[in-house]
Design an enzyme around this catalytic site. Sequence first.
Site, short mmCIF file in Angstrom:
data_model
loop_
_atom_site.label_atom_id
_atom_site.label_comp_id
_atom_site.label_asym_id
_atom_site.label_seq_id
_atom_site.Cartn_x
_atom_site.Cartn_y
_atom_site.Cartn_z
N GLY A 36 0.84 -1.21 0.00
CA GLY A 36 0.00 0.00 0.00
C GLY A 36 0.87 1.25 0.00
O GLY A 36 0.62 2.21 -0.74
N HIS A 37 1.91 1.24 0.83
CA HIS A 37 2.84 2.39 0.84
C HIS A 37 3.60 2.49 -0.48
O HIS A 37 3.86 3.58 -0.98
CB HIS A 37 3.85 2.25 1.99
CG HIS A 37 3.23 2.25 3.35
ND1 HIS A 37 3.17 1.12 4.15
CD2 HIS A 37 2.63 3.23 4.06
CE1 HIS A 37 2.58 1.41 5.28
NE2 HIS A 37 2.24 2.67 5.26
N GLY A 147 -3.57 7.15 1.78
CA GLY A 147 -4.42 6.08 1.27
C GLY A 147 -5.88 6.28 1.65
O GLY A 147 -6.18 6.77 2.74
N GLU A 148 -6.77 5.85 0.75
CA GLU A 148 -8.20 5.91 1.06
C GLU A 148 -8.60 4.87 2.10
O GLU A 148 -9.70 4.91 2.62
CB GLU A 148 -9.02 5.66 -0.22
CG GLU A 148 -9.04 6.86 -1.14
CD GLU A 148 -9.93 6.64 -2.36
OE1 GLU A 148 -10.40 5.50 -2.58
OE2 GLU A 148 -10.13 7.62 -3.10
N ASP A 150 -7.68 4.70 5.06
CA ASP A 150 -8.03 5.51 6.24
C ASP A 150 -8.83 6.71 5.73
O ASP A 150 -8.33 7.84 5.67
CB ASP A 150 -6.76 5.94 6.97
CG ASP A 150 -6.01 4.75 7.54
OD1 ASP A 150 -6.56 4.08 8.41
OD2 ASP A 150 -4.90 4.46 7.07
N LEU A 184 -4.70 -3.83 2.73
CA LEU A 184 -3.36 -3.91 3.33
C LEU A 184 -3.26 -2.95 4.50
O LEU A 184 -3.74 -1.81 4.43
CB LEU A 184 -2.28 -3.59 2.30
CG LEU A 184 -2.12 -4.54 1.13
CD1 LEU A 184 -0.73 -4.38 0.52
CD2 LEU A 184 -2.33 -5.99 1.52
N SER A 186 -0.48 -2.32 8.14
CA SER A 186 0.66 -2.83 8.92
C SER A 186 0.15 -3.74 10.03
O SER A 186 0.85 -4.65 10.47
CB SER A 186 1.44 -1.67 9.51
OG SER A 186 1.81 -0.79 8.48
N ARG A 187 -1.07 -3.50 10.48
CA ARG A 187 -1.64 -4.32 11.57
C ARG A 187 -1.92 -5.75 11.15
O ARG A 187 -2.06 -6.63 12.01
CB ARG A 187 -2.95 -3.71 12.06
CG ARG A 187 -2.75 -2.47 12.87
CD ARG A 187 -4.06 -1.75 13.11
NE ARG A 187 -3.78 -0.39 13.51
CZ ARG A 187 -3.54 -0.03 14.76
NH1 ARG A 187 -3.57 -0.93 15.71
NH2 ARG A 187 -3.25 1.20 15.05
O1 PAF Z 1 -1.63 6.74 8.15
C1 PAF Z 1 -0.59 6.80 8.85
O2 PAF Z 1 0.36 6.02 8.70
C2 PAF Z 1 -0.50 7.85 9.93
O3 PAF Z 1 -1.75 8.08 10.50
C3 PAF Z 1 0.15 9.17 9.47
C4 PAF Z 1 -0.69 9.83 8.38
C5 PAF Z 1 1.54 8.90 8.93
C6 PAF Z 1 0.26 10.16 10.64
O4 PAF Z 1 1.05 9.64 11.67
#
Ligand code: PAF
Length: 300
Positions: A36-37, A147-148, A150, A184, A186-187
């Site tokens: 995702g990143h 990302g959408e 969140d 996706l 990290s959790r």
């Molecule tokens: O989405 C994230 O990883 C975090 O909430 C962010 C935007 C880096 C802020 O700490």
Amino acid sequence: MQVVVEPPAFRRALCRARAEGERIGLVPTMGSLHAGHRALMALAAAAHRHVAVSIFVNPLQFDRPEDLAGYPRDLGADLRACEEAGVATVFAPSDADMLPSGTATSVSVAGLGDRWEGSSRPGHLAGVATVVAKLFSLAGPCAAYFGEKDFQQLALVRRMAADLSMPVEVVGCPTVREPDGLALSSRNALLSPAERRAATVLWRALEAGRAAVAEGEDRPETVASAMSGTITAEPLASVDYAAAVDAADLTVPASLSQPAALRLLVAARIGSVRLIDNCAAPRPAEPVEDDRGLTAARAS
Ligand code: PAF
């Protein structure tokens, strides 16, 4: 690729790049970088010669100390992922650099910051807004990629940047999903194999909600029940919230026919891991776009 840890060094690095005529694409992250990143970095790189990634596990946005302590971290792997993505600058500050003792300013976004994640995780969204405001202040004029997945965070950051006239264009990017629909995150690394299988229930719940809307259901509570019923049927899952909302301000409308666009939101615990997801929900007369987002394989 340059790696800077001190906030003034980050500001100088991006000022220098702008002075050399480069446009900056900023990708704020908490590390533990996944496909995702990588999709965010690729989108930033497609539009900006200088991509900057921040890696900071922001303590302000964790409402539970055990969640912060257990958050996955691997700076070495993250730096390799940034290098492979052609990132020009990584900003990896310490807690003390980013939030020195005596820090007394907090940014909160009324309304948008109070519902859903705001009420389920008190302090979380103000923690996000505060740190993102600081990152934007250090980065200066740029486009910032979120990302959408969140969706509420994206809406909140957009509102904050507009309200405070920050020189930052906030760009939302499609959610990246596993082939079975799991978004996706990290959790996901914290899920046991059985929980990982159960975690697809978030996407299944969204699909149930989306089907109800596509069939013409206009009562938000009926769509919400279709989603929460799907989650409750999964023995390892418990619902935090499930809602059909106005995509603009994330309020629940009296009728789903009212808002210009709808969004479905779900939050659930799978075992002890809390996951969130969301999707668009086209009504019968609206074009149906493929909202599965990107698949992990395509995004990498
Ligand atoms: O989405 C994230 O990883 C975090 O909430 C962010 C935007 C880096 C802020 O700490």
